[in-house]
Design a protein around this motif. Structure first.
Motif, PDB file in Angstrom:
ATOM      1  N   VAL A 190     -31.415 -21.118   4.080  1.00 43.63           N
ATOM      2  CA  VAL A 190     -30.906 -20.651   5.370  1.00 43.63           C
ATOM      3  C   VAL A 190     -30.623 -21.909   6.184  1.00 43.63           C
ATOM      4  O   VAL A 190     -31.529 -22.709   6.431  1.00 43.63           O
ATOM      5  CB  VAL A 190     -31.922 -19.744   6.082  1.00 43.63           C
ATOM      6  N   ASP A 191     -29.360 -22.100   6.598  1.00 40.83           N
ATOM      7  CA  ASP A 191     -28.942 -23.330   7.265  1.00 40.83           C
ATOM      8  C   ASP A 191     -28.463 -23.065   8.682  1.00 40.83           C
ATOM      9  O   ASP A 191     -27.907 -22.004   8.980  1.00 40.83           O
ATOM     10  CB  ASP A 191     -27.805 -24.004   6.494  1.00 40.83           C
ATOM     11  N   CYS A 192     -28.656 -24.065   9.538  1.00 41.34           N
ATOM     12  CA  CYS A 192     -28.126 -24.028  10.904  1.00 41.34           C
ATOM     13  C   CYS A 192     -27.325 -25.294  11.170  1.00 41.34           C
ATOM     14  O   CYS A 192     -27.797 -26.402  10.899  1.00 41.34           O
ATOM     15  CB  CYS A 192     -29.258 -23.901  11.923  1.00 41.34           C
ATOM     16  N   TYR A 193     -26.124 -25.132  11.689  1.00 42.11           N
ATOM     17  CA  TYR A 193     -25.245 -26.239  12.047  1.00 42.11           C
ATOM     18  C   TYR A 193     -24.979 -26.207  13.549  1.00 42.11           C
ATOM     19  O   TYR A 193     -24.899 -25.130  14.144  1.00 42.11           O
ATOM     20  CB  TYR A 193     -23.895 -26.137  11.324  1.00 42.11           C
ATOM     21  N   VAL A 194     -24.815 -27.378  14.142  1.00 37.03           N
ATOM     22  CA  VAL A 194     -24.206 -27.457  15.465  1.00 37.03           C
ATOM     23  C   VAL A 194     -22.769 -27.891  15.249  1.00 37.03           C
ATOM     24  O   VAL A 194     -22.497 -28.827  14.481  1.00 37.03           O
ATOM     25  CB  VAL A 194     -24.949 -28.412  16.410  1.00 37.03           C
ATOM     26  N   VAL A 195     -21.845 -27.206  15.920  1.00 37.90           N
ATOM     27  CA  VAL A 195     -20.418 -27.401  15.653  1.00 37.90           C
ATOM     28  C   VAL A 195     -19.672 -27.606  16.962  1.00 37.90           C
ATOM     29  O   VAL A 195     -19.909 -26.879  17.949  1.00 37.90           O
ATOM     30  CB  VAL A 195     -19.837 -26.189  14.896  1.00 37.90           C
ATOM     31  N   ALA A 196     -18.764 -28.585  16.965  1.00 33.28           N
ATOM     32  CA  ALA A 196     -17.836 -28.790  18.082  1.00 33.28           C
ATOM     33  C   ALA A 196     -16.512 -28.145  17.697  1.00 33.28           C
ATOM     34  O   ALA A 196     -15.846 -28.600  16.759  1.00 33.28           O
ATOM     35  CB  ALA A 196     -17.649 -30.274  18.358  1.00 33.28           C
ATOM     36  N   ASP A 197     -16.153 -27.093  18.381  1.00 36.37           N
ATOM     37  CA  ASP A 197     -14.948 -26.348  18.010  1.00 36.37           C
ATOM     38  C   ASP A 197     -13.667 -27.110  18.330  1.00 36.37           C
ATOM     39  O   ASP A 197     -12.582 -26.716  17.908  1.00 36.37           O
ATOM     40  CB  ASP A 197     -14.936 -24.994  18.727  1.00 36.37           C
ATOM     41  N   THR A 198     -13.775 -28.223  19.065  1.00 30.97           N
ATOM     42  CA  THR A 198     -12.580 -28.986  19.443  1.00 30.97           C
ATOM     43  C   THR A 198     -12.217 -30.053  18.423  1.00 30.97           C
ATOM     44  O   THR A 198     -11.305 -30.865  18.664  1.00 30.97           O
ATOM     45  CB  THR A 198     -12.796 -29.645  20.813  1.00 30.97           C
ATOM     46  N   GLY A 199     -12.896 -30.106  17.295  1.00 29.79           N
ATOM     47  CA  GLY A 199     -12.537 -31.061  16.246  1.00 29.79           C
ATOM     48  C   GLY A 199     -13.562 -32.148  16.049  1.00 29.79           C
ATOM     49  O   GLY A 199     -14.739 -32.014  16.427  1.00 29.79           O
ATOM     50  N   ASN A 200     -13.107 -33.249  15.461  1.00 31.97           N
ATOM     51  CA  ASN A 200     -14.012 -34.332  15.054  1.00 31.97           C
ATOM     52  C   ASN A 200     -14.301 -35.272  16.225  1.00 31.97           C
ATOM     53  O   ASN A 200     -13.968 -36.464  16.211  1.00 31.97           O
ATOM     54  CB  ASN A 200     -13.389 -35.111  13.892  1.00 31.97           C
ATOM     55  N   VAL A 201     -14.968 -34.728  17.224  1.00 37.15           N
ATOM     56  CA  VAL A 201     -15.205 -35.475  18.465  1.00 37.15           C
ATOM     57  C   VAL A 201     -16.645 -36.019  18.556  1.00 37.15           C
ATOM     58  O   VAL A 201     -16.936 -36.839  19.429  1.00 37.15           O
ATOM     59  CB  VAL A 201     -14.908 -34.596  19.695  1.00 37.15           C
ATOM     60  N   ILE A 202     -17.526 -35.560  17.693  1.00 40.08           N
ATOM     61  CA  ILE A 202     -18.919 -36.024  17.740  1.00 40.08           C
ATOM     62  C   ILE A 202     -18.986 -37.401  17.087  1.00 40.08           C
ATOM     63  O   ILE A 202     -18.489 -37.593  15.974  1.00 40.08           O
ATOM     64  CB  ILE A 202     -19.862 -35.044  17.019  1.00 40.08           C
ATOM     65  N   MET A 203     -19.625 -38.347  17.747  1.00 39.68           N
ATOM     66  CA  MET A 203     -19.624 -39.731  17.274  1.00 39.68           C
ATOM     67  C   MET A 203     -21.020 -40.276  16.979  1.00 39.68           C
ATOM     68  O   MET A 203     -21.190 -41.468  16.790  1.00 39.68           O
ATOM     69  CB  MET A 203     -18.935 -40.637  18.315  1.00 39.68           C
ATOM     70  N   GLU A 204     -22.008 -39.425  16.934  1.00 37.37           N
ATOM     71  CA  GLU A 204     -23.377 -39.846  16.615  1.00 37.37           C
ATOM     72  C   GLU A 204     -24.157 -38.693  16.042  1.00 37.37           C
ATOM     73  O   GLU A 204     -23.728 -37.540  16.108  1.00 37.37           O
ATOM     74  CB  GLU A 204     -24.100 -40.371  17.851  1.00 37.37           C
ATOM     75  N   SER A 205     -25.319 -38.994  15.472  1.00 36.34           N
ATOM     76  CA  SER A 205     -26.197 -37.935  15.023  1.00 36.34           C
ATOM     77  C   SER A 205     -26.823 -37.256  16.234  1.00 36.34           C
ATOM     78  O   SER A 205     -27.252 -37.920  17.188  1.00 36.34           O
ATOM     79  CB  SER A 205     -27.300 -38.503  14.122  1.00 36.34           C
ATOM     80  N   LEU A 206     -26.876 -35.940  16.185  1.00 29.09           N
ATOM     81  CA  LEU A 206     -27.463 -35.176  17.285  1.00 29.09           C
ATOM     82  C   LEU A 206     -28.860 -34.655  16.932  1.00 29.09           C
ATOM     83  O   LEU A 206     -29.449 -33.892  17.686  1.00 29.09           O
ATOM     84  CB  LEU A 206     -26.550 -33.988  17.641  1.00 29.09           C
ATOM     85  N   LEU A 207     -29.377 -35.119  15.798  1.00 27.80           N
ATOM     86  CA  LEU A 207     -30.691 -34.668  15.332  1.00 27.80           C
ATOM     87  C   LEU A 207     -31.696 -35.776  15.527  1.00 27.80           C
ATOM     88  O   LEU A 207     -31.496 -36.913  15.073  1.00 27.80           O
ATOM     89  CB  LEU A 207     -30.606 -34.279  13.855  1.00 27.80           C
ATOM     90  N   ARG A 208     -32.803 -35.451  16.227  1.00 23.16           N
ATOM     91  CA  ARG A 208     -33.870 -36.437  16.399  1.00 23.16           C
ATOM     92  C   ARG A 208     -34.611 -36.643  15.077  1.00 23.16           C
ATOM     93  O   ARG A 208     -34.828 -35.725  14.321  1.00 23.16           O
ATOM     94  CB  ARG A 208     -34.878 -35.953  17.460  1.00 23.16           C
TER      95      ARG A 208
END
Length: 208
Positions: A190-208
């Motif tokens: 069972v997996d959980c993702y955080v997703v930016a619907d506006t495309g490849n805009v995330i530039m770092e890891s968001l997981l501590r």
């Protein structure tokens, strides 16, 4: 054709044993020639010497070979790869990675939660999603049904430790869990993702 060495013999053990046998055999041949030259008067003494020499050969072979076979209880299992250290998948980016091979913290370019494969990229490069939580059912568990699976994935999302940087993006949760068909094939993730619907805009890891 090369032969397979005994698992209980190291190279040094094999060479030592064969070397000792060769030296003693040469000594026996020299002694036999000496007996022929001495005549019948000394045959009895020579026979006695040969018997002693034969016992010496047997003793040497037994002594050198005896230490190479483990006694009961000395066998140790062959080392196995640790399951806690997965093998490297190679340099990123990696295209066509199967969903069941995703790892916690993986970041994905052009992520499609419905696709069976995705491109894994370094989290310091532009990406649209990150796998932030994984839960697993036991192999012996029965299929719990769609709603319990969905709730388990949602609970995993809520418990995922995100960094403060997650507030810099407009994100949504995407859930992935087994269907009854994939469950029957052994899928328990069972997996959980955080997703930016506006495309490849995330530039770092968001997981501590």
């Amino acid at each position: 054709m090369p032969t397979t060495p005994s698992p209980f013999l190291t190279p040094s053990d094999r060479s030592n044993r064969s070397g000792a046998g060769t030296v003693l055999a040469r000594q026996g041949a020299l002694l036999a020639g000496w007996v022929r030259r001495q005549g019948p008067k000394r045959v009895g003494a020579a026979v006695a010497v040969l018997v002693v020499l034969g016992l010496a050969i047997w003793w040497a072979a037994s002594s050198l070979g005896g230490g190479t076979t483990p006694s009961a209880g000395e066998n140790t299992p062959a080392p196995t790869a640790s399951s806690s250290a997965p093998a490297s998948r190679g340099a990123l980016p990696l295209e066509g990675v199967n969903a069941l091979d995703f790892r916690l913290g993986d970041c994905f370019k052009d992520f499609d939660p419905e696709a069976p494969q995705s491109t894994v990229v370094a989290c310091g490069t532009g990406h649209s999603a990150q796998l932030v939580a994984i839960e697993a059912y036991a192999a012996a568990d029965s299929y719990p049904g769609r709603d319990p699976l969905k709730q388990k994935a949602l609970d995993a999302c809520k418990a995922a430790p995100l960094t403060e940087k997650s507030g810099d993006y407009v994100l949504s949760y995407k859930l992935a869990y087994p269907s009854s068909t994939s469950w029957d094939k052994g899928d328990r993730r069972v997996d959980c993702y955080v997703v930016a619907d506006t495309g490849n805009v995330i530039m770092e890891s968001l997981l501590r």
